[in-house]
Design an enzyme around this catalytic site. Structure first.
Site, short mmCIF file in Angstrom:
data_model
loop_
_atom_site.label_atom_id
_atom_site.label_comp_id
_atom_site.label_asym_id
_atom_site.label_seq_id
_atom_site.Cartn_x
_atom_site.Cartn_y
_atom_site.Cartn_z
NE ARG A 15 7.46 55.79 14.04
CZ ARG A 15 7.00 54.52 14.09
NH1 ARG A 15 5.66 54.35 14.59
NH2 ARG A 15 7.65 53.62 14.36
CD GLU B 125 15.23 39.14 11.15
OE1 GLU B 125 16.09 39.96 11.80
OE2 GLU B 125 14.60 39.89 10.21
CG HIS C 61 10.85 50.36 10.72
ND1 HIS C 61 10.84 51.69 10.75
CD2 HIS C 61 11.17 49.77 11.79
CE1 HIS C 61 10.72 52.09 11.89
NE2 HIS C 61 11.16 51.01 12.50
N GLY D 209 16.98 50.61 19.34
CA GLY D 209 15.84 51.16 20.20
C GLY D 209 15.77 50.43 21.48
CB SER E 163 22.36 41.61 17.01
OG SER E 163 22.11 40.36 16.78
CB SER F 197 25.80 40.24 14.17
OG SER F 197 27.09 39.13 14.05
CG LEU G 29 22.58 40.34 20.20
CD1 LEU G 29 21.53 41.37 20.83
CD2 LEU G 29 23.66 40.36 21.64
CB ALA G 30 20.02 34.56 18.37
#
Lengths: 246, 626
Positions: free
Chosen positions: B273, B394, B257, B49, B44, B42, B15-16
C-alpha cells in the site's frame, strides 16, 4: 470430492527406547489450497500426536521445514499438495543429524559454518555514533542482499553430491556466504584471506559442479554463478601466489 | 541436572534478544541466548517492510527528524504510549540504523535523480539530491508524515537478523537453539534463570543468570487467524506471568493487520500500500478513499482494518469458501517493481495462492498481527515485580506503541530497545552480586518434572491439548477481534473460563518421548488460556475505543477515565486476572489531541491533570502545525 492423499512418512524417534526407523502410511482428504504445512499439522493433531517435524514461519522465509518431498529437498510449507501425485513420500534431509521423524538439526551445522567462514564483516573501523553513515552504492547494497537471501534451510547441502560423500565439504550455503562478504566493500578481508578459508578441497575446489544446489534452492539463489565466480577468483589468487613465491 | 551459568540469560534469540546480548558481550559480560528455533528463523526475519528512523536522507523524508517521528508514534498510539519511552526510541533510532550499517546491513541507499512513485494508484515524480547519494534511504509506510522506513528490498527483518546473528557469532555469544524455557526460577523478589526443555532430547536443563531477559516476541498464536509464525505462542509471557508477580501491560491492546492473505493468513507487507497498492471490494471498486479522503489506504493499521471490516459488513465483501475477504490490487505497479521491490509478495502469491499479482487480485482480510500487550517494564526494560528480570521487543510492554503501533516501528523497536535496554542491563550487572539457592532451583525442577509426568500419564485428565487450544483461539476470534462489545466480550470471558478448567485437565495422547510437540503444547496451554482471559476481561473493562481496541458500544476515546494502562496480574491459584491501572505516561510532550485520522470523538481529559504533566518541548509547536 477431492482426492484422498496417501502419505508415506519416515518415522524414528531416537529418544524412544526400542524404536527402529520405519515408514508409516497415513491418509488424508485433500482440501483446496492445501500445503504440506496444513496436511502435516492435521495429521499430528487428528491422527498421531507423536509425529515430529519442524515449521516456523510457514511462509517460505525462515527455512525451518526443509525435508525430502517425493525424492526432492524442498520447503514443506510452500509445497502445495495439488502439485504432487496422490502418493507423497516424506523423508528427513540427509547430511544433518536426525532429531526425530522429519526434523533434523540444521542449527548446529550452520553455527559451525559461521565459525568456519567467519561470517561477519571484518573491519578495523570503529563505529562512531555521531558520524554520518558511510556511503554505499545502492546497486552494491542490492547485490549483497541478493546473496544474503539464503534462509539456511539446508536443501542445497542435502542435494549436494560432494556433501553426501564427504562430511568436511563446506557446501554451497557456506560458499555463498563467503561470496556475500567478497562483494561487500565494508569487509576488509583480502582474496588471500578468503583463500585461506575456501581455497582447498573442503571449499571451492571440492565442488564437482553437479549444481543440484541451485536446482533445489527454494529462494532461487544464483549459486551456480557464485560458485563459478569464487572458483575463478580463488584460482587466480592461487596462481598469483605461485608467481609471488618465485 | 545439566546446569549452565551466565551473566545474562536471554530467552529468545530474535532481533531484540540478540541485540541485548550483543550489548552485554561488548561490555565484557557473558551472554547466553536460548531459542526454540535457530536464531535466524526467529519471527523478526519475517518482517519485510522496514524500520522507522528519522534520518531524513531521501527526498520525501526531507525535514524529518526525531521530533516528527515522535509525533507520529504518539499519535499512532492514540495517546496510549509512554511518551518518555517514545522519545528515547525516536532519538536513538537513527543512530541504531547507522550502527547496523556499520555491522553489515545492506540498507538500500539514495539513488540521485528523478524517479517515480505511486500513491493511491496515481503516479508521482520525485527528485533525489545528488549530495545525498549513497546515504541510507527510506520508503513510505502507513501513519507517517515523512518517508522514514529504512529497508533492504523486501527482506529487512531477514537482512538485519543475519547481521545481528553474525555479530553474535563474532562476539562469541552462545546461541543455543531448540531450547524452550518452561519455567522461571525465582524466589520472593529475584529472578535467577529458567528451567529449560531441550527440544532435541526432551531433557530438562537449568540455566542460571545474574540477569534474565525475555525477548520471545508476540503471542499472536493464541488467535486462530494470525500472521505470526507458529513459535509466537506466548511461551515467554506465560512463564513470567505464572510467577504471579509480573503483570501483562495492556493485554487488550492487540493489533490486526489489514492484509493477511486468505486462507493461510500470511502477511503481505504494508509496503504494497505504501508503494501505491489499493484495496478493492466485491465490485472491484476502491473504498478507503471514501472513508479516509486524506490518507486513504495509508491510514494506520487499526483504521484500515476497521474500515475493511465495516465495508464487508456493508455487504461489499467477496464471498469465498473461507469466509469473506477483500482484494489488494498491485497490478498497476508493474512487473519490474513487483519482481524487485515486492519480490517476497510475488513469491507468497505464487507459492501459497497460485496468483500472479501482475495480472490478478490478491485476496486479503484483517488478521491478528501484533501484540502491543506484553510484559510490563519500566523505561529501562526492567520487568515489574522481579529483580534481575528484563524484557525487550514485542514480548515487552515498554510501551512506545500504546494502543496501536505503526508499521516499521516494531522492527525498529527490536534493535533500538535492544540497544537501550542492553545498556541498562550492563549498568545493572556492573558490581551486582547475587546468590543462587540450590533448594529453590531443585524445587522448581522437580515441579516441572511432575508437570511433565502428570501430562504424560494423564493424571489430571485426558482432554486433547489441540482441542482445548482450538477452543481458546475460536473464542478470541469470535468475541475479541477488530470490533468488540459488551455482550460479545462477556460471552468470550464465559467461554474462556470453561476453557481454563479444561486446560487443567489435559493429558497426552502420545507417550511424549523426546522432542514431543504435543508435550510442548500441553505445557503451555493453561498459560495461554490465562493470557486470552486477560485480553478479553481487560477489553471488557475498558469502556472506550482507543487505537486498535474498538468498542462498538463505547466509540469515544475517553481520556477522562481511560488515559491509563491496564496491568493484569494472575495471583497463584486464582481463576481470573486482577487488574491494577497506572498512568499512561509520566509526562506529556504532546498533550492528548486528535490523531487526524480514524474519525471518532474524544472525551477530553481533566485540564489540570494534563497541564500538571505537560513539559516544554520542541514538538509542541510542530504538533500544532500538523
Amino acid at each position: 470430492m477431492g482426492r484422498q492423499i496417501k502419505f508415506e512418512i519416515f518415522r524414528y524417534n531416537p529418544e524412544r527406547k526400542g524404536d527402529v526407523p520405519h515408514m508409516q502410511t497415513f491418509t488424508l482428504d485433500e482440501t483446496p489450497n492445501m500445503t504440506l504445512f496444513i496436511a502435516l499439522n492435521r495429521l499430528r493433531e487428528e491422527q498421531d500426536p507423536s509425529l515430529i517435524f519442524d515449521f516456523c514461519c510457514r511462509a517460505g522465509i525462515c527455512g525451518a521445514c526443509a525435508m525430502v518431498i517425493n525424492g526432492r529437498p524442498g520447503l514443506a510449507c510452500q509445497t502445495k499438495t495439488k502439485d504432487q501425485p496422490t502418493n507423497i513420500t516424506l523423508l528427513p534431509l540427509p547430511v544433518y543429524k536426525l532429531i526425530g521423524d522429519l526434523a533434523v538439526d540444521t542449527g548446529v551445522w550452520f553455527r559451525e559454518m559461521y565459525a568456519k567462514t567467519e561470517s561477519w564483516i571484518h573491519t578495523a573501523k570503529v563505529f562512531d555514533p555521531k558520524a554520518e553513515e558511510e556511503r554505499m552504492d545502492n546497486e552494491i547494497a542490492e547485490q549483497i542482499y541478493e546473496l544474503e537471501r539464503c534462509i539456511e534451510c539446508g536443501c542445497c547441502v542435502a542435494a549436494c553430491g560432494t556433501a553426501r560423500l564427504r562430511d568436511d565439504f563446506m557446501g554451497a550455503a557456506a560458499l555463498n556466504r563467503i561470496a556475500r562478504f567478497v562483494v561487500d566493500p565494508r569487509d576488509e578481508r583480502t582474496d588471500r584471506e578468503y583463500f585461506e578459508v575456501i581455497g582447498n578441497d573442503n571449499g571451492i575446489f571440492g565442488c564437482m559442479g553437479l549444481l543440484a544446489c541451485e536446482d533445489v534452492c527454494p529462494k532461487g539463489l544464483p549459486l551456480q554463478n557464485q560458485l563459478g565466480f569464487l572458483r575463478r577468483k580463488m584460482g587466480i589468487t592461487a596462481i598469483k601466489d605461485i608467481f609471488r613465491k618465485k | 541436572m545439566q546446569t549452565y551459568y551466565t551473566d545474562l540469560l536471554v530467552i529468545g534469540a530474535g532481533l531484540a534478544g540478540e541485540r541485548v546480548a550483543c550489548e552485554a558481550a561488548q561490555n565484557g559480560f557473558k551472554a547466553t541466548c536460548l531459542s526454540i528455533v535457530p536464531a535466524r528463523r526467529s519471527h523478526s526475519s519475517a518482517a519485510q517492510g522496514g524500520m522507522q528512523a528519522a534520518l531524513g536522507n531521501c527526498a520525501k523524508g526531507e525535514g524529518d527528524g526525531p521530533d516528527v517521528h515522535f509525533l507520529d508514534t504518539v499519535k499512532g498510539s492514540d495517546w496510549g504510549c509512554d511518551q518518555e519511552v517514545a522519545r528515547l526510541f525516536a532519538d536513538n533510532a537513527p543512530i541504531e540504523m547507522r550502527r547496523l550499517a556499520h555491522w553489515g546491513v545492506p540498507w538500500n541507499r539514495v539513488v540521485p535523480g528523478q524517479s517515480f512513485y505511486f500513491k493511491g494508484g496515481e503516479k508521482f515524480e520525485k527528485y533525489e539530491k545528488p549530495e545525498n547519494e549513497g546515504l541510507i534511504t527510506a520508503r513510505s509506510f502507513g501513519g507517517t508524515a515523512k518517508w522514514r522506513t529504512c529497508y533492504t528490498s523486501d527482506g529487512t527483518g531477514h537482512a538485519v537478523m543475519c547481521t545481528m546473528d553474525n555479530r553474535c557469532a563474532e562476539l562469541g555469544i552462545d546461541v543455543f537453539d531448540k531450547k524452550e524455557a518452561i519455567a522461571l526460577i525465582h524466589n520472593d523478589d529475584t529472578c535467577m534463570g529458567a528451567v529449560v526443555r531441550c527440544l532435541r532430547t526432551g531433557q530438562l536443563e537449568v540455566f542460571l543468570g545474574k540477569a534474565t531477559a525475555i525477548c520471545t516476541g508476540g503471542f499472536g498464536r493464541i488467535y486462530k487467524a494470525t500472521t505470526n509464525a507458529v513459535i509466537c505462542d506466548g511461551g515467554g509471557h506465560t512463564i513470567a506471568h505464572d510467577t504471579g508477580m509480573v503483570p501483562i501491560g495492556n493485554p487488550e491492546a492487540i493489533q490486526f493487520h489489514p492484509t493477511g492473505i486468505v486462507p493461510t493468513d500470511i502477511l503481505v507487507t504494508e509496503g504494497c500500500r505504501g508503494d501505491g497498492g489499493t484495496l478493492l471490494d466485491c465490485n472491484e471498486e476502491r473504498f478507503m478513499n471514501i472513508y479516509e479522503p486524506e490518507k486513504a489506504e495509508l491510514a494506520s493499521r487499526d483504521v484500515v482494518s476497521r474500515w475493511m471490516t465495516h465495508h464487508m459488513r456493508q455487504g461489499k465483501g467477496v464471498k469465498s469458501p473461507y469466509g469473506e475477504h477483500l482484494w489488494l490490487d498491485i497490478r498497476h505497479l508493474g512487473d519490474k517493481h513487483i519482481s524487485t521491490k515486492l519480490r517476497e509478495v510475488d513469491e507468497i502469491c505464487h507459492h501459497f495462492l497460485g496468483v500472479d499479482p501482475r495480472t490478478e487480485l490478491i485476496p486479503v482480510r484483517p488478521t491478528q498481527h501484533y501484540t502491543m500487550a506484553g510484559l510490563r517494564t519500566n523505561k529501562d526494560g526492567a520487568v515489574y515485580g522481579l529483580k534481575g528480570l528484563f524484557s525487550a521487543g514485542e514480548a515487552a510492554c515498554w510501551d512506545m506503541h500504546g494502543f496501536n503501533r505503526l508499521g516499521g516501528n516494531s522492527l525498529a523497536e527490536t534493535v533500538v530497545a535492544g540497544g537501550i535496554i542492553g545498556a541498562k542491563i550492563v549498568e545493572f550487572l556492573k558490581g551486582y552480586e547475587t546468590t543462587f539457592d540450590t533448594r529453590t532451583i531443585n524445587l522448581q525442577v522437580k515441579r516441572q518434572e511432575e508437570r511433565i509426568h502428570d501430562l504424560i500419564h494423564g493424571r489430571n485428565g485426558k482432554l486433547n491439548v489441540y482441542d482445548v487450544r482450538n477452543e481458546m483461539q475460536e473464542a478470541l476470534m469470535k468475541g475479541c477481534f477488530v470490533f468488540r462489545n459488551n455482550d460479545g466480550l462477556e460471552e468470550c470471558v464465559d467461554t474462556l473460563q470453561k476453557t481454563l478448567e479444561k486446560s487443567r485437565k489435559v493429558g497426552l495422547v502420545s507417550d511424549g518421548a523426546g522432542p514431543s510437540h504435543e508435550l510442548a503444547a500441553a505445557l503451555k496451554v493453561e498459560g495461554q488460556v490465562k493470557l486470552a482471559l486477560c485480553i478479553a476481561q481487560a477489553a471488557l473493562q475498558r469502556t472506550e475505543s482507543r487505537g486498535s481496541h474498538n468498542r462498538e458500544d463505547f466509540p469515544e476515546r475517553n481520556d477522562k477515565d481511560w488515559l491509563n494502562r491496564t496491568l493484569a496480574y494472575w495471583p497463584e491459584k486464582a481463576d481470573m486476572p486482577e487488574f491494577v491501572y497506572e498512568d499512561t505516561t509520566p509526562v506529556f510532550e504532546l498533550p492528548p489531541g486528535d490523531r487526524g485520522y480514524g474519525g471518532g470523538s474524544i472525551i477530553p481529559a481533566d485540564d489540570k491533570y494534563v497541564k500538571e504533566r505537560t513539559v516544554k518541548s520542541s514538538v509542541t509547536k510542530i504538533g500544532k502545525k500538523q
